[in-house]
Design an enzyme around this catalytic site. Structure first.
Site, PDB file in Angstrom:
ATOM      1  N   CYS A  45      69.343 -53.622  25.323  1.00  0.00           N
ATOM      2  CA  CYS A  45      69.102 -52.678  25.984  1.00  0.00           C
ATOM      3  C   CYS A  45      68.207 -51.266  25.223  1.00  0.00           C
ATOM      4  O   CYS A  45      68.066 -50.418  25.823  1.00  0.00           O
ATOM      5  CB  CYS A  45      70.867 -52.071  25.496  1.00  0.00           C
ATOM      6  SG  CYS A  45      71.820 -53.117  25.940  1.00  0.00           S
ATOM      7  N   THR A  46      68.083 -51.588  23.836  1.00  0.00           N
ATOM      8  CA  THR A  46      66.603 -50.632  23.700  1.00  0.00           C
ATOM      9  C   THR A  46      65.635 -51.138  23.811  1.00  0.00           C
ATOM     10  O   THR A  46      65.296 -49.849  24.385  1.00  0.00           O
ATOM     11  CB  THR A  46      66.836 -51.067  21.888  1.00  0.00           C
ATOM     12  OG1 THR A  46      68.178 -50.212  21.419  1.00  0.00           O
ATOM     13  CG2 THR A  46      65.451 -49.696  21.480  1.00  0.00           C
TER      14      THR A  46
END
Length: 152
Positions: A45-46
């Site tokens: 997600c980062t």
């Protein structure tokens, strides 16, 4: 019931990291990248958020606004935005309303276990709030997602 290409997105999208209600009409006249992701501050997600951040200028030149959404709360989103210097808002969909409306909640597998969670999905929405393209979980390249959208 999941939303599909050709469907109009709902007017009320949710509440952002600052507790401000986000509406589809806020984006009328602009294209929108609405991406759903599993969890703030996790590796995939980062990488995805940072790819969108790094391509933000080019995405804006192409006419896109960016809006992310996950189950995380406003406080978590605020920290994620600050830590990663994200130039776009994130919806805190803690009640799963938007996630279920867009049909991105489903069965996942991790290390041999089945569980329910957010299926990483991106919706490209036109200036009138109509879904033009859906990039599904198997298609998304988290590290190159910004460029992937620009190449559509």
């Amino acid at each position: 019931m999941a939303l599909n290409v050709g469907d109009k997105i709902p007017e009320i999208l949710g509440v952002n990291q600052d507790g401000v209600e986000v509406k589809a009409s806020d984006y009328t006249g602009r294209k929108l990248v609405l991406y759903f992701y599993p969890k703030d501050n996790t590796p995939g997600c980062t990488a995805e958020a940072c790819s969108l951040r790094d391509n933000f200028g080019d995405l804006r030149k192409a006419g896109y606004e960016i809006l992310g959404a996950s189950l995380d709360d406003e406080k978590s989103h605020k920290k994620f935005i600050e830590k990663q210097q994200l130039p776009f808002p994130l919806i805190a969909d803690t009640d799963k309303r938007l996630i279920e409306e867009f049909g991105v909640w489903g069965e996942k597998k991790f290390m041999g276990k089945d569980y329910m969670g957010i299926l990483r999905t991106t919706f490209l929405i036109n200036e009138q709030g109509i879904i033009e393209k859906i990039i599904g979980p198997k298609e998304i390249k988290t590290k190159d997602h910004g460029q992937q959208i620009l190449n559509q």
